[in-house]
Design a protein around this motif. Structure first.
Motif, PDB file in Angstrom:
ATOM      1  N   ALA A   1       8.280  -8.334  -0.225  1.00  0.00           N
ATOM      2  CA  ALA A   1       7.715  -7.612   0.641  1.00  0.00           C
ATOM      3  C   ALA A   1       8.360  -6.274   1.515  1.00  0.00           C
ATOM      4  CB  ALA A   1       6.094  -7.432   0.953  1.00  0.00           C
ATOM      5  N   ILE A   2       9.213  -6.942   1.957  1.00  0.00           N
ATOM      6  CA  ILE A   2       9.881  -5.848   2.829  1.00  0.00           C
ATOM      7  C   ILE A   2      10.699  -5.595   2.753  1.00  0.00           C
ATOM      8  CG2 ILE A   2      11.846  -7.909   4.336  1.00  0.00           C
ATOM      9  CD1 ILE A   2       9.133  -5.103   5.889  1.00  0.00           C
ATOM     10  N   LEU A   3      11.461  -5.558   1.576  1.00  0.00           N
ATOM     11  CA  LEU A   3      12.601  -4.870   1.114  1.00  0.00           C
ATOM     12  C   LEU A   3      11.959  -3.743   0.530  1.00  0.00           C
ATOM     13  CD1 LEU A   3      13.852  -7.907  -1.168  1.00  0.00           C
ATOM     14  CD2 LEU A   3      14.692  -6.902   1.237  1.00  0.00           C
ATOM     15  N   LEU A   4      10.444  -3.450   0.411  1.00  0.00           N
ATOM     16  CA  LEU A   4       9.518  -1.969  -0.327  1.00  0.00           C
ATOM     17  C   LEU A   4      10.219  -1.406   0.486  1.00  0.00           C
ATOM     18  CD1 LEU A   4       7.676  -4.255  -2.651  1.00  0.00           C
ATOM     19  CD2 LEU A   4      10.155  -2.693  -3.354  1.00  0.00           C
ATOM     20  N   ILE A   5       9.489  -1.039   1.986  1.00  0.00           N
ATOM     21  CA  ILE A   5       9.092  -0.812   2.574  1.00  0.00           C
ATOM     22  C   ILE A   5       9.766   0.668   2.500  1.00  0.00           C
ATOM     23  CG2 ILE A   5      10.600  -1.239   4.688  1.00  0.00           C
ATOM     24  CD1 ILE A   5       6.915  -0.267   4.562  1.00  0.00           C
ATOM     25  N   ASP A   6       9.822   1.839   2.534  1.00  0.00           N
ATOM     26  CA  ASP A   6       9.410   3.341   2.837  1.00  0.00           C
ATOM     27  C   ASP A   6      10.625   3.872   1.404  1.00  0.00           C
ATOM     28  OD1 ASP A   6       8.990   3.997   5.155  1.00  0.00           O
ATOM     29  OD2 ASP A   6      10.901   3.219   5.974  1.00  0.00           O
ATOM     30  N   LYS A   7      10.465   2.415   0.147  1.00  0.00           N
ATOM     31  CA  LYS A   7      10.903   3.137  -0.914  1.00  0.00           C
ATOM     32  C   LYS A   7       9.490   3.255  -1.950  1.00  0.00           C
ATOM     33  CE  LYS A   7      15.050   0.870  -0.122  1.00  0.00           C
ATOM     34  NZ  LYS A   7      14.541  -0.889   0.387  1.00  0.00           N
TER      35      LYS A   7
ATOM     36  N   LYS B   1      11.870  -3.207  11.425  1.00  0.00           N
ATOM     37  CA  LYS B   1      11.219  -2.544  10.652  1.00  0.00           C
ATOM     38  C   LYS B   1       9.632  -1.784  11.732  1.00  0.00           C
ATOM     39  CE  LYS B   1      13.197  -3.289   6.775  1.00  0.00           C
ATOM     40  NZ  LYS B   1      14.074  -2.182   6.194  1.00  0.00           N
ATOM     41  N   ARG B   2       9.501  -0.480  11.742  1.00  0.00           N
ATOM     42  CA  ARG B   2       8.285  -0.743  12.973  1.00  0.00           C
ATOM     43  C   ARG B   2       7.420   0.719  11.658  1.00  0.00           C
ATOM     44  NH1 ARG B   2      11.491   1.193  18.458  1.00  0.00           N
ATOM     45  NH2 ARG B   2       9.410   0.666  19.195  1.00  0.00           N
ATOM     46  N   PHE B   3       6.125   0.834  12.777  1.00  0.00           N
ATOM     47  CA  PHE B   3       4.666   1.724  12.612  1.00  0.00           C
ATOM     48  C   PHE B   3       4.829   1.599  10.845  1.00  0.00           C
ATOM     49  CE2 PHE B   3       8.028   4.623  14.524  1.00  0.00           C
ATOM     50  CZ  PHE B   3       7.670   3.948  15.368  1.00  0.00           C
ATOM     51  N   LEU B   4       4.975   0.494  10.310  1.00  0.00           N
ATOM     52  CA  LEU B   4       4.021  -0.613   9.043  1.00  0.00           C
ATOM     53  C   LEU B   4       3.221  -0.497   9.348  1.00  0.00           C
ATOM     54  CD1 LEU B   4       6.424  -3.869   8.860  1.00  0.00           C
ATOM     55  CD2 LEU B   4       5.945  -1.627   7.072  1.00  0.00           C
ATOM     56  N   ARG B   5       2.173  -0.535   8.390  1.00  0.00           N
ATOM     57  CA  ARG B   5       0.215  -0.595   8.283  1.00  0.00           C
ATOM     58  C   ARG B   5       0.725  -2.183   7.853  1.00  0.00           C
ATOM     59  NH1 ARG B   5      -4.368   2.857   7.636  1.00  0.00           N
ATOM     60  NH2 ARG B   5      -2.723   4.516   6.802  1.00  0.00           N
ATOM     61  N   ILE B   6      -0.005  -2.975   8.694  1.00  0.00           N
ATOM     62  CA  ILE B   6      -0.591  -4.235   7.980  1.00  0.00           C
ATOM     63  C   ILE B   6      -1.950  -4.425   7.800  1.00  0.00           C
ATOM     64  CG2 ILE B   6      -0.222  -6.578   7.610  1.00  0.00           C
ATOM     65  CD1 ILE B   6       2.914  -4.949   7.545  1.00  0.00           C
TER      66      ILE B   6
ATOM     67  N   ILE C   1       0.940  -1.319   0.039  1.00  0.00           N
ATOM     68  CA  ILE C   1      -0.171   0.064  -0.159  1.00  0.00           C
ATOM     69  C   ILE C   1       0.836   1.664   0.147  1.00  0.00           C
ATOM     70  CG2 ILE C   1      -1.931   1.240   1.646  1.00  0.00           C
ATOM     71  CD1 ILE C   1      -3.095  -1.566   2.418  1.00  0.00           C
ATOM     72  N   PHE C   2       0.274   2.005  -0.915  1.00  0.00           N
ATOM     73  CA  PHE C   2       1.405   3.238  -1.234  1.00  0.00           C
ATOM     74  C   PHE C   2       1.333   4.315  -1.126  1.00  0.00           C
ATOM     75  CE2 PHE C   2       0.522   1.572  -5.344  1.00  0.00           C
ATOM     76  CZ  PHE C   2      -0.381   2.581  -5.909  1.00  0.00           C
ATOM     77  N   SER C   3       2.097   5.401  -0.610  1.00  0.00           N
ATOM     78  CA  SER C   3       1.008   6.540  -0.727  1.00  0.00           C
ATOM     79  C   SER C   3       1.000   7.467  -2.201  1.00  0.00           C
ATOM     80  CB  SER C   3       2.506   7.585  -0.239  1.00  0.00           C
ATOM     81  OG  SER C   3       2.877   8.379  -0.782  1.00  0.00           O
TER      82      SER C   3
ATOM     83  N   CYS D   1       3.999   7.456  -4.271  1.00  0.00           N
ATOM     84  CA  CYS D   1       4.909   5.958  -4.125  1.00  0.00           C
ATOM     85  C   CYS D   1       4.819   5.443  -3.855  1.00  0.00           C
ATOM     86  CB  CYS D   1       4.809   5.667  -5.961  1.00  0.00           C
ATOM     87  SG  CYS D   1       3.060   6.193  -6.815  1.00  0.00           S
ATOM     88  N   LYS D   2       5.316   6.373  -2.483  1.00  0.00           N
ATOM     89  CA  LYS D   2       6.010   4.807  -1.413  1.00  0.00           C
ATOM     90  C   LYS D   2       5.632   4.510  -0.696  1.00  0.00           C
ATOM     91  CE  LYS D   2       8.656   7.162   2.567  1.00  0.00           C
ATOM     92  NZ  LYS D   2       9.317   7.916   3.275  1.00  0.00           N
ATOM     93  N   VAL D   3       6.076   3.319  -0.119  1.00  0.00           N
ATOM     94  CA  VAL D   3       5.490   1.991   0.222  1.00  0.00           C
ATOM     95  C   VAL D   3       4.953   2.494   1.729  1.00  0.00           C
ATOM     96  CG1 VAL D   3       5.590  -0.574   1.158  1.00  0.00           C
ATOM     97  CG2 VAL D   3       6.263   0.209  -1.360  1.00  0.00           C
ATOM     98  N   ILE D   4       3.980   2.287   2.156  1.00  0.00           N
ATOM     99  CA  ILE D   4       4.052   2.441   3.751  1.00  0.00           C
ATOM    100  C   ILE D   4       3.814   1.553   4.304  1.00  0.00           C
ATOM    101  CG2 ILE D   4       4.178   4.848   3.311  1.00  0.00           C
ATOM    102  CD1 ILE D   4       0.119   3.145   3.770  1.00  0.00           C
ATOM    103  N   GLY D   5       3.157   0.291   3.692  1.00  0.00           N
ATOM    104  CA  GLY D   5       2.426  -0.935   4.722  1.00  0.00           C
ATOM    105  C   GLY D   5       1.485  -2.018   3.382  1.00  0.00           C
TER     106      GLY D   5
END
Ligand code: C2E
Ligand code: CA
Ligand code: CA
Ligand code: CA
Length: 275
Positions: A267-273, A109-114, A46-48, A52-56
């Motif tokens: 998936a986790i490699l994409l966080i915040d990117k 990896k905190r503050f993820l929205r799952i 899920i991205f902004s 298009c930054k991955v937030i969860g």
């Protein structure tokens, strides 16, 4: 005409028999599958919308069936719902999600929205609140790390109960997302009565974003803004749809254009990117 009629009846019977058989098979196999760990959660970013930054991620189940191979959720979730096994299955998947969230939290990896899908039957069951509390304790999840997605019908069939359940989860800061918004009752009157946090606009609305005419999506977005709800647009498949959404107040997006559901390790490699 007579032979066509017979043919149709015969065809119908064979199809029915096949359907019934596979239905019964799946019913038998579901419990076995839970016990033998055949289910895996995939995670779709899920991205902004703006950057298009991955937030969860949304967790989506995949079944690796020992003889049938890959079975898609639409081929077993409805069956599990009709047999009542969905409660066991949902619980098992919530547990898998919690385990994954805990592992990610330990990696910093905190503050993820799952977000995890919960069927309305499970959501409305008597033990739901205590089950979620138990999972939170068992995996020592951080407050606010879990978001539950529920469809409209599940929430508004019993507003009072839904409100009670959401309030029971409030100490854990569990967020509630109304999934497939716009496809169900679409009676807007109930929305302000529900203490939810996120609206997910159904893919069917996003499918129609092919030019600048977006009155329905605009209406949903201004409704969400007035209720202070976050909005996720699901099923974004084209650059055109994304560009149109980027000119609106829509907060978040999800869809094959940017990323399909994928295994946790990927998936986790994409966080915040940015995607
Ligand atoms: P849903 O909750 O509405 O999930 C969105 C579905 O749309 C997912 O299908 C996802 O892979 C797919 N999707 C995402 N982006 C796009 C896109 O751009 N284009 C298209 N065509 N499709 C897209 P999936 O994973 O097959 O799941 C289908 C349904 O099964 C879900 O619909 C949900 O209702 C149910 N489901 C899936 N996982 C779970 C689960 O863990 N628990 C429960 N209770 N239900 C689940
Ligand atoms: Ca969903
Ligand atoms: Ca959905
Ligand atoms: Ca759906």
């Amino acid at each position: 005409a007579k032979s066509t009629g017979r043919g149709q009846v015969k065809f119908f019977n064979n199809t029915m028999r096949k359907k019934l058989k596979s239905h019964a098979d799946i019913e038998n196999d579901l419990q076995h599958g839970i016990e033998h760990n055949e289910f895996e959660l995939y995670f779709q970013p899920i991205f902004s919308i703006q950057h298009c930054k991955v937030i969860g991620f949304e967790a989506l189940v995949r079944w690796h069936h020992p003889s049938k191979g890959f079975v898609a959720p639409n081929d077993f979730i409805p069956i599990a719902e009709s047999t009542g096994q969905i409660i066991n299955l949902d619980l098992h998947l919530l547990e898998l999600a919690a385990k994954q969230i805990a592992a990610w939290q330990q990696q910093g990896k905190r503050f993820l929205r799952i977000t995890v899908n919960v069927s309305s039957r499970h959501f409305a069951s008597v033990d739901f609140i205590s089950q979620i509390h138990a999972i939170y304790n068992k995996y020592a999840l951080e407050l606010g790390s879990l978001c539950l997605e529920i469809t409209e019908s599940g929430l508004i069939e019993n507003l009072e109960l839904a409100t009670k359940i959401i309030e029971g989860l409030a100490p854990l800061k569990v967020k509630l997302c109304l999934d497939d918004f716009g496809t169900g009752y679409s009676s807007l009157g109930y929305l302000h009565q529900l203490p939810i946090h996120v609206l997910k606009i159904d893919k069917s609305f996003i499918d129609h974003l092919t030019d600048t005419a977006t009155p329905l999506v605009d209406a949903i977005l201004s409704l969400a803004a007035s209720l202070k709800l976050d909005v996720v647009a699901e099923g974004i498949e084209t650059q055109e749809q994304l560009s149109i959404l980027q000119k609106t107040q829509c907060d978040f997006g999800q869809g094959f254009l940017k990323a399909k559901p994928m295994p946790a390790a990927q998936a986790i490699l994409l966080i915040d990117k940015p995607l």
